[in-house]
Scaffold this motif. Sequence first.
Motif, PDB file in Angstrom:
ATOM      1  N   ASN A 635     -36.637 -19.034 -52.783  1.00 28.05           N
ATOM      2  CA  ASN A 635     -37.072 -20.310 -52.234  1.00 28.05           C
ATOM      3  C   ASN A 635     -36.186 -21.410 -52.786  1.00 28.05           C
ATOM      4  O   ASN A 635     -36.058 -21.535 -54.014  1.00 28.05           O
ATOM      5  N   ILE A 636     -35.568 -22.201 -51.924  1.00 31.37           N
ATOM      6  CA  ILE A 636     -34.701 -23.300 -52.369  1.00 31.37           C
ATOM      7  C   ILE A 636     -35.310 -24.595 -51.841  1.00 31.37           C
ATOM      8  O   ILE A 636     -34.999 -25.043 -50.742  1.00 31.37           O
ATOM      9  N   GLY A 637     -36.235 -25.161 -52.576  1.00 35.51           N
ATOM     10  CA  GLY A 637     -36.863 -26.417 -52.174  1.00 35.51           C
ATOM     11  C   GLY A 637     -37.854 -26.219 -51.039  1.00 35.51           C
ATOM     12  O   GLY A 637     -38.332 -25.106 -50.766  1.00 35.51           O
ATOM     13  N   ASN A 638     -38.122 -27.351 -50.352  1.00 33.29           N
ATOM     14  CA  ASN A 638     -39.142 -27.349 -49.299  1.00 33.29           C
ATOM     15  C   ASN A 638     -38.596 -27.734 -47.925  1.00 33.29           C
ATOM     16  O   ASN A 638     -39.358 -27.838 -46.974  1.00 33.29           O
ATOM     17  N   MET A 639     -37.287 -27.986 -47.826  1.00 33.71           N
ATOM     18  CA  MET A 639     -36.694 -28.461 -46.569  1.00 33.71           C
ATOM     19  C   MET A 639     -35.733 -27.400 -46.014  1.00 33.71           C
ATOM     20  O   MET A 639     -35.252 -26.531 -46.757  1.00 33.71           O
ATOM     21  N   PRO A 640     -35.452 -27.479 -44.706  1.00 36.72           N
ATOM     22  CA  PRO A 640     -34.488 -26.532 -44.129  1.00 36.72           C
ATOM     23  C   PRO A 640     -33.138 -26.584 -44.858  1.00 36.72           C
ATOM     24  O   PRO A 640     -32.700 -27.658 -45.290  1.00 36.72           O
ATOM     25  N   LEU A 641     -32.510 -25.432 -44.959  1.00 35.94           N
ATOM     26  CA  LEU A 641     -31.178 -25.321 -45.541  1.00 35.94           C
ATOM     27  C   LEU A 641     -30.156 -25.197 -44.399  1.00 35.94           C
ATOM     28  O   LEU A 641     -30.400 -24.486 -43.420  1.00 35.94           O
ATOM     29  N   SER A 642     -29.026 -25.869 -44.549  1.00 33.82           N
ATOM     30  CA  SER A 642     -28.066 -25.908 -43.434  1.00 33.82           C
ATOM     31  C   SER A 642     -26.825 -25.083 -43.686  1.00 33.82           C
ATOM     32  O   SER A 642     -26.168 -24.645 -42.730  1.00 33.82           O
ATOM     33  N   SER A 643     -26.458 -24.889 -44.951  1.00 31.60           N
ATOM     34  CA  SER A 643     -25.169 -24.238 -45.211  1.00 31.60           C
ATOM     35  C   SER A 643     -25.165 -23.576 -46.577  1.00 31.60           C
ATOM     36  O   SER A 643     -25.951 -23.938 -47.472  1.00 31.60           O
ATOM     37  N   CYS A 644     -24.265 -22.612 -46.719  1.00 30.52           N
ATOM     38  CA  CYS A 644     -24.221 -21.815 -47.939  1.00 30.52           C
ATOM     39  C   CYS A 644     -22.794 -21.295 -48.136  1.00 30.52           C
ATOM     40  O   CYS A 644     -22.202 -20.748 -47.201  1.00 30.52           O
ATOM     41  N   ILE A 645     -22.254 -21.482 -49.371  1.00 35.43           N
ATOM     42  CA  ILE A 645     -20.873 -21.082 -49.657  1.00 35.43           C
ATOM     43  C   ILE A 645     -20.841 -20.287 -50.954  1.00 35.43           C
ATOM     44  O   ILE A 645     -21.502 -20.661 -51.940  1.00 35.43           O
ATOM     45  N   GLN A 646     -20.081 -19.200 -50.961  1.00 32.74           N
ATOM     46  CA  GLN A 646     -19.832 -18.438 -52.185  1.00 32.74           C
ATOM     47  C   GLN A 646     -18.656 -19.068 -52.924  1.00 32.74           C
ATOM     48  O   GLN A 646     -17.552 -19.157 -52.390  1.00 32.74           O
ATOM     49  N   MET A 647     -18.875 -19.531 -54.143  1.00 27.83           N
ATOM     50  CA  MET A 647     -17.769 -20.068 -54.931  1.00 27.83           C
ATOM     51  C   MET A 647     -16.903 -18.926 -55.444  1.00 27.83           C
ATOM     52  O   MET A 647     -17.404 -17.845 -55.765  1.00 27.83           O
ATOM     53  N   PRO A 648     -15.598 -19.141 -55.529  1.00 25.79           N
ATOM     54  CA  PRO A 648     -14.703 -18.079 -55.996  1.00 25.79           C
ATOM     55  C   PRO A 648     -14.807 -17.871 -57.511  1.00 25.79           C
ATOM     56  O   PRO A 648     -15.078 -18.818 -58.259  1.00 25.79           O
ATOM     57  N   ASN A 649     -14.636 -16.627 -57.930  1.00 23.46           N
ATOM     58  CA  ASN A 649     -14.537 -16.259 -59.356  1.00 23.46           C
ATOM     59  C   ASN A 649     -15.836 -16.376 -60.144  1.00 23.46           C
ATOM     60  O   ASN A 649     -15.898 -15.953 -61.293  1.00 23.46           O
ATOM     61  N   VAL A 650     -16.843 -16.968 -59.581  1.00 19.98           N
ATOM     62  CA  VAL A 650     -18.145 -17.038 -60.270  1.00 19.98           C
ATOM     63  C   VAL A 650     -19.231 -16.636 -59.287  1.00 19.98           C
ATOM     64  O   VAL A 650     -19.086 -16.818 -58.075  1.00 19.98           O
ATOM     65  N   ASN A 651     -20.316 -16.104 -59.806  1.00 16.72           N
ATOM     66  CA  ASN A 651     -21.397 -15.619 -58.941  1.00 16.72           C
ATOM     67  C   ASN A 651     -22.377 -16.742 -58.627  1.00 16.72           C
ATOM     68  O   ASN A 651     -23.568 -16.653 -58.952  1.00 16.72           O
ATOM     69  N   VAL A 652     -21.845 -17.813 -58.041  1.00 20.80           N
ATOM     70  CA  VAL A 652     -22.640 -19.008 -57.773  1.00 20.80           C
ATOM     71  C   VAL A 652     -22.511 -19.380 -56.304  1.00 20.80           C
ATOM     72  O   VAL A 652     -21.417 -19.310 -55.737  1.00 20.80           O
ATOM     73  N   LEU A 653     -23.629 -19.771 -55.690  1.00 25.36           N
ATOM     74  CA  LEU A 653     -23.644 -20.246 -54.308  1.00 25.36           C
ATOM     75  C   LEU A 653     -23.814 -21.757 -54.298  1.00 25.36           C
ATOM     76  O   LEU A 653     -24.567 -22.314 -55.103  1.00 25.36           O
ATOM     77  N   VAL A 654     -23.113 -22.396 -53.372  1.00 27.01           N
ATOM     78  CA  VAL A 654     -23.325 -23.822 -53.107  1.00 27.01           C
ATOM     79  C   VAL A 654     -24.151 -23.919 -51.834  1.00 27.01           C
ATOM     80  O   VAL A 654     -23.769 -23.361 -50.802  1.00 27.01           O
ATOM     81  N   ILE A 655     -25.278 -24.626 -51.879  1.00 24.55           N
ATOM     82  CA  ILE A 655     -26.214 -24.675 -50.749  1.00 24.55           C
ATOM     83  C   ILE A 655     -26.426 -26.130 -50.337  1.00 24.55           C
ATOM     84  O   ILE A 655     -26.595 -27.017 -51.187  1.00 24.55           O
ATOM     85  N   GLY A 656     -26.388 -26.382 -49.031  1.00 29.23           N
ATOM     86  CA  GLY A 656     -26.661 -27.708 -48.492  1.00 29.23           C
ATOM     87  C   GLY A 656     -28.042 -27.744 -47.865  1.00 29.23           C
ATOM     88  O   GLY A 656     -28.441 -26.808 -47.164  1.00 29.23           O
ATOM     89  N   SER A 657     -28.757 -28.865 -48.089  1.00 29.78           N
ATOM     90  CA  SER A 657     -30.147 -28.951 -47.645  1.00 29.78           C
ATOM     91  C   SER A 657     -30.390 -30.198 -46.813  1.00 29.78           C
ATOM     92  O   SER A 657     -29.673 -31.191 -46.936  1.00 29.78           O
ATOM     93  N   TRP A 658     -31.441 -30.109 -46.013  1.00 31.86           N
ATOM     94  CA  TRP A 658     -31.825 -31.268 -45.206  1.00 31.86           C
ATOM     95  C   TRP A 658     -32.485 -32.368 -46.045  1.00 31.86           C
ATOM     96  O   TRP A 658     -32.777 -33.440 -45.523  1.00 31.86           O
ATOM     97  N   ASP A 659     -32.733 -32.085 -47.319  1.00 30.93           N
ATOM     98  CA  ASP A 659     -33.287 -33.154 -48.167  1.00 30.93           C
ATOM     99  C   ASP A 659     -32.162 -33.938 -48.851  1.00 30.93           C
ATOM    100  O   ASP A 659     -32.384 -34.564 -49.891  1.00 30.93           O
TER     101      ASP A 659
END
Length: 883
Positions: A635-659
Amino acid sequence: MDRGKFSLLLLDPGEIYFEDFSAVLIPPDITPKTFDSKKQDGRLKMCSKSLVFDPKDIYKPIIKIPLKNCVVIEQWKGSAKYLTNNNVLTVNCREYIEMLEGNIVAPYKFREATNFLFQLNYANIMNCLPQICQLHRASTLPAAEQADMIATIVHSRHARVSFDPLWLDLYEKVVLETEADKVTPLVVNPGRLLLSTSRLFFQPYNNVESVPVIKIELNSIKRMVKRRFLLRHIGLEIYCSESSSNPHIYLSFRSQQKRDHLYDNLLNQPVLKLEELDQDVMTLQWQNGIISNYDYLQYINSLGDRTINDLTQYPIFPWIISNYTDPELDFKDPKNYRDLSKPVGALNEVRLRRLLERYDEMSHPKFLYGSHYSTPGFVLFYLARLYPHYVLCLQSGRFDHPDRMFNSVADVYKNCQTNMSDFKELIPEFYDVSQEGNFLVNNMGINFGYRHNGLKVADVELPPWADSPQDFVRKLRDALESDVVSQGLHQWIDLIFGFKQQGEEAVKANNLFYHLCYEGNVDLDKIQDLNQRHALEVQIMEFGQIPKQVFKVPHPARKIGLPLLTEPHQVNLTETEDLWKNITSLEVVSTFNTHKNTVSHLFISDDGSRVTSVGHDSKLKVFSLEQSRQTRSANIGNMPLSSCIQMPNVNVLVIGSWDNQILLYDLDYGKVTESVLAHEDAITCMCWGRKSNILVSGSGDCTVKIWKGLNNNGIIKPIQCLQKQIDHNSHVNCLDFDNDNEHLAVGTEDGEVYIWKTGDFTLYKKYTIHSSSITAINYSPDGLKLALGAKNKTLQIVDVGTGLPVFTKTLKSAISCLKWVGFLLVLGCDDGSLFIWDIVEVRLLYEVSGAHSGAIKTVDISPEHAIIVTGSEDRLIKVWKPK
């Protein structure tokens, strides 16, 4: 019937041949004893400006008697025992012409006054004499009035003829019947045109064609092109399959309305199946190396109303090579090539200065060049050895002075560089290897005369680097297809067919010709004065015509260094690429349905083992493709999520939200580690620049923000990471970096495309391509083109450098997402359809209607792992594999 040697090319250009009569020519010096030996059997032909006697004996000359040279034309009043009847026509003339004596093509012989007797074998002289006398009267009038009277006579005769219905089959139905002319070089032959439900018929009014009726099966027609004929939009060129008995016909009509009426009715026939030959497909295929420079120039010439059937609008090809003196030619050396960014008249700076001085002193309408780059005379200058009969027709039975003929390639090129009135370009034959340079050789042994140096005009003298005509044409063709020419050919297209053809750009490019040769500068239909109209028609015929303008913006350049893919199978494809090229079906291999709302974004991992997605249900999901199951849900917050990117070299996602937030989600720890209120409205899209390590985010607040340093310290704070904010005029819907991360393309709600330089994020280009919202944007792998999807159902491939849409396709539904990888472009639409395009060969490989029950909002493709993954409003994620 034996048609003899007669051809319409023996008449004046535009002259009409009506009918002929079986006749006997009785020479003036005949006696009863010599009658049988001197009389000539043949056919007397009645034409609009002449009487022509075509003898049965092919070695006897054809006799042409111009009506304007006739003093008396009447029924013979004398008598002679050797004549079987009084059905005899006498013609007394001041001068007549002998042609094709000995059946040899040679300059016509002009003979002085004589008296001819023609005994008609079957026709009644009282039936044909009034018509001949009427045409004789017309010949005494001034040129314009003569043309008008002949037109009246022609119309009166032809109005009495209708199409013979016996040519129709039992079940064939007539759609329409009209008048039309069959056009070939220098010849216009009128007749009746009939369209039925299965065929197109042309029935000439005379018997000069090889068949009484030309029949074209509608199901053999592959292409139809509306043409401009003598500056009027009345032409129609029809191309059929090569196996057809009539593979090609060019027609002209009395008016544009009649032409368009036939064209529309042809299109309405169910049996007609035309080949698609879209301009933007051809341009993109040319850029990608699928079609050659030669074929593309042929195609653009056709778009510009140039055809080999009309010498006033013959196809134009450029001078390419500038070196015609060296014994060897280095085709990789740019110094051996002509500058394609300049017209012929501007290649010599000294001559250009003199022309500009004259131009400055000229009153309006001004022109820089007093002659053209393509006229009937120039075309036949090059083709005189191949078509001497055309030359004789155009030049009233005479060849050019031997010293003015096409004797040497080097001399002609030099003249085009230095002469104040010679600016001619080339014709396709210089590059057509299939003809093997036969236009350069005097194969017919025509006697063109002797030059001032005593040499007889023979074959064209070739440059030292060419061993033979075949070698010359082959080398010119190789030069035309070279990288040097491919780099600059678009600039020549701009001059002849494009935005530098006319107006202010033509002035700037020193590309201005006499005003009458531009389309739209004269409307012949509105000119009532016959003399004025006739003078203009003659001027148009002789001076040459600028092609129809095909491109209004700069033409895109071609990719350099590409092998010419004349056949797709010539390319060495990997097994996976071959699989995509030959898709017969797509199958769903996995379906994931754990999202509770629209799937808004997904991507395939680099190793092709998993899919990561976000949705309007605020969920982040990870799915294993090997195990066909979900392996993570968060669960990532309470608003719709619009986008998701895998960052290179680290196991981290960048997520964009409607909030309005950007969040960092650590996959190892399973939690959000950082978040920032990044925008003043919902984040709609994000993109990561792998080479530049830049994150860009787009939002409904009309801005794009640039973030740097995320993968170094794993934090996202405006004070540390925000590099710049760039503003736009409306909501930002989509964005993409090119492969080198040198440019960022942004698509907006109001249909604008912005391209920003990533070095300093200054604006590089801005286009308004669509009138509706741009929903998806993606760079081509080489960064030279952009794929744009829009709400108005249109897919466009846009050349980045010029903004020219080089490919446009309207689909049945709005495009909601797209992805361009390698030669593949995958589209998802609002109606749930999925399309896979080979965007190099520009062909649709596969379409899946109803791939989802809702709009496909996100798509990714991994060609090397042979999978496509789609996410939709129907909450499903589907994994597809090609068969």
